[in-house]
Design an enzyme around this catalytic site. Structure first.
Site, mmCIF file in Angstrom:
data_model
loop_
_atom_site.group_PDB
_atom_site.id
_atom_site.type_symbol
_atom_site.label_atom_id
_atom_site.label_comp_id
_atom_site.label_asym_id
_atom_site.label_seq_id
_atom_site.Cartn_x
_atom_site.Cartn_y
_atom_site.Cartn_z
ATOM 1 N N HIS A 61 -8.133 -3.638 5.562
ATOM 2 C CA HIS A 61 -9.491 -3.440 6.071
ATOM 3 C C HIS A 61 -9.449 -3.309 7.586
ATOM 4 C CE1 HIS A 61 -10.221 -7.540 7.715
ATOM 5 N NE2 HIS A 61 -9.535 -7.980 6.683
ATOM 6 N N CYS A 98 -4.636 -10.781 5.393
ATOM 7 C CA CYS A 98 -4.992 -9.379 5.174
ATOM 8 C C CYS A 98 -4.174 -8.457 6.073
ATOM 9 C CB CYS A 98 -6.475 -9.160 5.436
ATOM 10 S SG CYS A 98 -7.554 -9.804 4.130
#
Length: 232
Positions: free
Chosen positions: A187, A202
């Site tokens: 992301h 992440c």
């Protein structure tokens, strides 16, 4: 219930964005720069060379301002212009990333016999997309999990995508989220890709690269994560 459990796991990915406020300096927040240090650091010559400064191993006012500007841009704290190990580590990583060129899978560690696949090299903090032997996109710098929150290695698959994902726990936006391992996802973030110490698991990307990944990948596509992030 299955959907609730899945959303609960996905929420874990928000940790990738939980960083001190000072890390957002590169996003355009105006902050007064602290005073420059007059002390030469242990990596003074290497840092001078990287920044195109005269390489003499001595700290000058101009050297300090150049180092400080680099530190501020990439969220390195304290940003006092000291040529220490964190600053040089970021620069050294940049040099290694640049040396890869357009052949990121030269070592053959990311499997390319599976069709379309997103590769993540933790050691070099690079990611790219391949389709067989063809390089489709990248390589691009990424920001993966810090020590204690490492991005998990292995072969995975994208299982859920949410272009406007927002964490229900921290109310933090995670644009162009593509989840591939529990709460870990690709992301975009608004900080430098070289901002230490890293995410909480992440794979952070720039908005441009996250949008490209969004357009190129689909649910069920393979993701292969390998190597080890420096400092973990």
């Amino acid at each position: 219930m299955g959907d609730i459990r899945r959303r609960g796991a996905v929420a874990l990915g928000v940790a990738a964005l939980v960083t001190p406020v000072i890390l957002a300096v590169g996003a355009g927040t105006a902050q007064a720069a602290p005073s420059c240090t007059t002390k030469a650091g242990p990596y003074q010559k290497q840092v001078e060379k990287f920044l195109g400064r005269p390489v003499d191993g001595k700290q000058s006012t101009a050297d300090c301002k150049a180092i400080q500007a680099f530190q501020t841009k990439h969220g390195i704290s304290p940003n006092v212009g000291y040529a220490g190990p964190v600053t040089w580590g970021v620069m050294d990583l940049m040099n290694k990333q640049k040396a890869v060129g357009k052949n990121p899978n030269k070592d053959g560690k990311c499997p390319v016999n599976k069709g379309r696949i997103a590769c993540v090299n933790l050691t070099l903090q690079l990611s790219w997309i391949q389709d067989g032997s063809k390089l489709v996109y990248g390589p691009v710098p990424v920001r993966t999990g810090r020590d204690g929150y490492e991005t998990r290695t292995g072969l995975k698959k994208i299982y859920w995508r949410d272009i406007d994902h927002v964490s229900t726990i921290y109310n933090v936006p995670m644009p162009y989220s593509q989840f591939f391992d529990g709460g870990q996802a690709f992301h975009s973030v608004g900080v430098s890709m070289w901002n230490p110490p890293g995410s909480h698991g992440c794979v952070n990307m720039t908005k441009t690269d996250a949008k490209a990944y969004w357009s190129l990948l689909r649910n069920g596509d393979d993701v292969f994560v390998y190597g080890r992030k420096p400092g973990t």
